[in-house]
Design a protein around this motif. Structure first.
Motif, PDB file in Angstrom:
ATOM      1  N   LEU A 179       0.818  -1.214   0.000  1.00 21.61           N
ATOM      2  CA  LEU A 179       0.000   0.000   0.000  1.00 21.61           C
ATOM      3  C   LEU A 179       0.854   1.267   0.000  1.00 21.61           C
ATOM      4  CD1 LEU A 179      -2.704  -1.080   2.580  1.00 21.61           C
ATOM      5  CD2 LEU A 179      -2.897  -1.001   0.105  1.00 21.61           C
ATOM      6  N   PRO A 180       0.304   2.349  -0.608  1.00 25.19           N
ATOM      7  CA  PRO A 180       1.078   3.603  -0.663  1.00 25.19           C
ATOM      8  C   PRO A 180       1.313   4.191   0.729  1.00 25.19           C
ATOM      9  CG  PRO A 180      -1.159   3.944  -1.454  1.00 25.19           C
ATOM     10  CD  PRO A 180      -0.985   2.469  -1.283  1.00 25.19           C
ATOM     11  N   MET A 181       0.382   3.932   1.635  1.00 28.43           N
ATOM     12  CA  MET A 181       0.572   4.462   2.986  1.00 28.43           C
ATOM     13  C   MET A 181       0.722   3.294   3.944  1.00 28.43           C
ATOM     14  SD  MET A 181      -2.581   4.235   1.820  1.00 28.43           S
ATOM     15  CE  MET A 181      -4.268   3.856   2.219  1.00 28.43           C
ATOM     16  N   GLY A 182       1.504   3.463   4.948  1.00 34.31           N
ATOM     17  CA  GLY A 182       1.687   2.408   5.933  1.00 34.31           C
ATOM     18  C   GLY A 182       0.350   2.073   6.558  1.00 34.31           C
ATOM     19  N   SER A 183       0.089   0.815   6.804  1.00 30.00           N
ATOM     20  CA  SER A 183      -1.200   0.432   7.343  1.00 30.00           C
ATOM     21  C   SER A 183      -0.980  -0.365   8.621  1.00 30.00           C
ATOM     22  CB  SER A 183      -1.934  -0.418   6.305  1.00 30.00           C
ATOM     23  OG  SER A 183      -3.289  -0.501   6.600  1.00 30.00           O
ATOM     24  N   HIS A 184      -1.632   0.069   9.682  1.00 27.35           N
ATOM     25  CA  HIS A 184      -1.463  -0.543  10.986  1.00 27.35           C
ATOM     26  C   HIS A 184      -2.575  -1.570  11.216  1.00 27.35           C
ATOM     27  CE1 HIS A 184      -0.928   0.251  15.597  1.00 27.35           C
ATOM     28  NE2 HIS A 184      -0.963  -1.014  15.298  1.00 27.35           N
ATOM     29  N   LEU A 185      -2.186  -2.832  11.441  1.00 28.55           N
ATOM     30  CA  LEU A 185      -3.169  -3.893  11.675  1.00 28.55           C
ATOM     31  C   LEU A 185      -3.277  -4.165  13.181  1.00 28.55           C
ATOM     32  CD1 LEU A 185      -2.177  -6.342   8.799  1.00 28.55           C
ATOM     33  CD2 LEU A 185      -3.733  -4.396   8.748  1.00 28.55           C
ATOM     34  N   TYR A 186      -4.492  -4.483  13.616  1.00 27.38           N
ATOM     35  CA  TYR A 186      -4.751  -4.644  15.048  1.00 27.38           C
ATOM     36  C   TYR A 186      -5.214  -6.064  15.378  1.00 27.38           C
ATOM     37  CZ  TYR A 186      -4.735   0.470  15.252  1.00 27.38           C
ATOM     38  OH  TYR A 186      -4.380   1.781  15.164  1.00 27.38           O
ATOM     39  N   SER A 187      -4.807  -6.529  16.542  1.00 25.81           N
ATOM     40  CA  SER A 187      -5.363  -7.775  17.068  1.00 25.81           C
ATOM     41  C   SER A 187      -6.515  -7.404  17.998  1.00 25.81           C
ATOM     42  CB  SER A 187      -4.296  -8.541  17.849  1.00 25.81           C
ATOM     43  OG  SER A 187      -4.012  -7.848  19.048  1.00 25.81           O
ATOM     44  N   ARG A 188      -7.296  -8.412  18.358  1.00 23.74           N
ATOM     45  CA  ARG A 188      -8.390  -8.169  19.270  1.00 23.74           C
ATOM     46  C   ARG A 188      -7.893  -7.604  20.604  1.00 23.74           C
ATOM     47  NH1 ARG A 188     -13.432  -9.815  19.650  1.00 23.74           N
ATOM     48  NH2 ARG A 188     -14.176  -9.025  21.626  1.00 23.74           N
ATOM     49  N   GLY A 189      -6.775  -8.166  21.067  1.00 20.26           N
ATOM     50  CA  GLY A 189      -6.171  -7.697  22.327  1.00 20.26           C
ATOM     51  C   GLY A 189      -5.772  -6.224  22.254  1.00 20.26           C
ATOM     52  N   ASP A 190      -5.229  -5.827  21.102  1.00 21.54           N
ATOM     53  CA  ASP A 190      -4.836  -4.413  20.903  1.00 21.54           C
ATOM     54  C   ASP A 190      -6.046  -3.499  21.113  1.00 21.54           C
ATOM     55  OD1 ASP A 190      -2.282  -5.161  20.136  1.00 21.54           O
ATOM     56  OD2 ASP A 190      -2.722  -5.088  17.980  1.00 21.54           O
ATOM     57  N   VAL A 191      -7.169  -3.896  20.474  1.00 18.34           N
ATOM     58  CA  VAL A 191      -8.365  -3.052  20.534  1.00 18.34           C
ATOM     59  C   VAL A 191      -8.920  -3.008  21.957  1.00 18.34           C
ATOM     60  CG1 VAL A 191     -10.752  -2.789  19.739  1.00 18.34           C
ATOM     61  CG2 VAL A 191      -8.953  -3.392  18.109  1.00 18.34           C
ATOM     62  N   GLU A 192      -8.958  -4.174  22.605  1.00 17.42           N
ATOM     63  CA  GLU A 192      -9.483  -4.217  23.979  1.00 17.42           C
ATOM     64  C   GLU A 192      -8.671  -3.299  24.906  1.00 17.42           C
ATOM     65  OE1 GLU A 192      -9.481  -8.382  24.833  1.00 17.42           O
ATOM     66  OE2 GLU A 192     -11.491  -8.685  23.979  1.00 17.42           O
ATOM     67  N   ARG A 193      -7.369  -3.346  24.711  1.00 20.63           N
ATOM     68  CA  ARG A 193      -6.476  -2.515  25.537  1.00 20.63           C
ATOM     69  C   ARG A 193      -6.704  -1.021  25.256  1.00 20.63           C
ATOM     70  NH1 ARG A 193      -2.541  -5.959  25.255  1.00 20.63           N
ATOM     71  NH2 ARG A 193      -2.027  -5.268  23.195  1.00 20.63           N
ATOM     72  N   LEU A 194      -6.793  -0.686  23.959  1.00 21.71           N
ATOM     73  CA  LEU A 194      -7.019   0.712  23.575  1.00 21.71           C
ATOM     74  C   LEU A 194      -8.310   1.253  24.185  1.00 21.71           C
ATOM     75  CD1 LEU A 194      -6.177   0.766  19.754  1.00 21.71           C
ATOM     76  CD2 LEU A 194      -5.117   2.194  21.503  1.00 21.71           C
ATOM     77  N   VAL A 195      -9.363   0.452  24.071  1.00 16.33           N
ATOM     78  CA  VAL A 195     -10.680   0.867  24.558  1.00 16.33           C
ATOM     79  C   VAL A 195     -10.639   1.063  26.079  1.00 16.33           C
ATOM     80  CG1 VAL A 195     -13.051   0.044  24.913  1.00 16.33           C
ATOM     81  CG2 VAL A 195     -12.001  -0.108  22.647  1.00 16.33           C
ATOM     82  N   ARG A 196     -10.020   0.107  26.762  1.00 17.49           N
ATOM     83  CA  ARG A 196      -9.940   0.188  28.221  1.00 17.49           C
ATOM     84  C   ARG A 196      -9.115   1.401  28.650  1.00 17.49           C
ATOM     85  NH1 ARG A 196      -7.971  -4.853  29.198  1.00 17.49           N
ATOM     86  NH2 ARG A 196      -5.875  -3.978  29.273  1.00 17.49           N
ATOM     87  N   ASP A 197      -7.977   1.590  28.006  1.00 24.22           N
ATOM     88  CA  ASP A 197      -7.091   2.698  28.380  1.00 24.22           C
ATOM     89  C   ASP A 197      -7.711   4.064  28.105  1.00 24.22           C
ATOM     90  OD1 ASP A 197      -5.329   0.795  29.182  1.00 24.22           O
ATOM     91  OD2 ASP A 197      -3.895   1.077  27.547  1.00 24.22           O
ATOM     92  N   ALA A 198      -8.666   4.103  27.162  1.00 25.29           N
ATOM     93  CA  ALA A 198      -9.351   5.373  26.873  1.00 25.29           C
ATOM     94  C   ALA A 198     -10.505   5.601  27.849  1.00 25.29           C
ATOM     95  CB  ALA A 198      -9.860   5.380  25.437  1.00 25.29           C
ATOM     96  N   GLY A 199     -10.688   4.670  28.780  1.00 27.99           N
ATOM     97  CA  GLY A 199     -11.761   4.801  29.758  1.00 27.99           C
ATOM     98  C   GLY A 199     -13.123   4.446  29.196  1.00 27.99           C
ATOM     99  N   LEU A 200     -13.125   3.646  28.121  1.00 26.33           N
ATOM    100  CA  LEU A 200     -14.385   3.262  27.475  1.00 26.33           C
ATOM    101  C   LEU A 200     -14.688   1.796  27.756  1.00 26.33           C
ATOM    102  CD1 LEU A 200     -13.604   4.876  24.015  1.00 26.33           C
ATOM    103  CD2 LEU A 200     -15.277   5.740  25.657  1.00 26.33           C
TER     104      LEU A 200
END
Lengths: 62, 234
Positions: free
Chosen positions: B160-181
């Protein structure tokens, strides 16, 4: 941008209110086409260009 | 060229819709709109913020349904297209476009009913910062999508022309929790990734999409899905 947007937006740096100076309005709908937004606290200036306010913090502007 | 520069180039903005959402791409467009409408529910009278609104595909869709919506993007060229489109469609009254930084939003805490970002997190270099900021200005819902690690997308991601960041389920769970959501709902789709659909003609895209949704409907398929839609609550 519509003048009512002023009720929502704030300075991206310190979240204080912005003061609006209008330079040009759309003749038909009264929207602000050119103008300036100035932070009432830190004094940082944010331009309104072609109807779109540019609220990028200064370090991200080209 | 880095993602951020690529995305902001005038030529990219002008061709963006035509290139991404013609041919098989229209199936993606349809599915994404469905995902946004499902996640947001009835929006009549809601204050909505779209992060990385681009040319305003969803912004206009939600304004038509009665939301008061602000579209924020980093690209002047994309916003100019969006503003023009909204005015032509007669929904300019309910839309404002703002140029800004998703990590330092020009809004007070808890202002919007819903804040969402589509096709944003795969380009985000500091996702935790962005999600925390989305959570800060929302008083109810935060909705976003991710491209998944462990899917077929891995196969062409490097091209891809732009770098693309792929996420695991654990990544998303952590992000959501750390954002207080708190994670409220999720949906997973596209065993065949977007890039594949964009290359194939309509006539072929439809039957393949049928196979895709059939596979995607079982637990194995869900694990292979290249796209996930996440609804979080404040």
């Amino acid at each position: 941008m519509k003048e009512s947007l002023l009720d929502i937006i704030c300075c991206p740096l310190d979240k204080h209110d912005l003061e609006l100076t209008v330079e040009e309005r759309d003749e038909e709908d009264g929207e602000i086409v050119e103008g300036l937004l100035v932070c009432t606290d830190c004094g940082e200036e944010y331009p309104i260009e072609e109807g779109i306010p540019n609220l990028l913090p200064p370090d991200m502007r080209e | 060229m880095k993602g951020q520069e690529w995305y902001q180039a005038d030529a990219v903005a002008e061709e963006y819709d035509a290139k991404r959402f013609s041919k098989g791409g229209r199936l993606i467009d349809r599915r994404e709109k469905e995902a946004v409408l499902n996640a947001l529910g009835p929006v009549e009278g809601d204050d909505v913020l779209e992060i990385a609104c681009g040319t305003g595909r969803f912004t206009a869709l939600l304004a038509e349904r009665g939301a008061d919506i602000v579209g924020l993007d980093i690209s002047e060229a994309m916003l100019a297209q969006g503003r023009e489109k909204a005015r032509r469609a007669g929904v300019g009254e309910r839309i404002e476009f703002i140029r800004g930084d998703a990590a330092r939003l020009p809004f007070p805490d808890d202002h919007f009913d819903t804040v969402f970002a589509m096709r944003f997190f795969h380009l985000a270099e500091t996702p935790a910062k962005f999600l925390a900021e989305m959570a800060r200005v929302s008083k109810r819902t935060v909705f976003f999508d991710t491209f998944n690690d462990g899917s077929l997308r891995v196969l062409y991601n490097w091209a891809l022309p732009m770098g693309s960041h792929l996420y695991s389920r654990g990544d998303v769970e952590r992000l959501v929790r750390d954002a207080g959501l708190g994670l409220a709902e999720e949906a997973h789709d596209f065993v065949f990734p977007y890039g594949f659909y964009r290359e194939i003609p309509n006539a072929v895209a439809d039957p393949i999409r049928d196979v895709d949704t059939t596979i995607g409907d079982n637990p194995v398929g869900r694990r292979l899905a290249s796209v996930s839609y996440w609804t979080a609550e404040v």
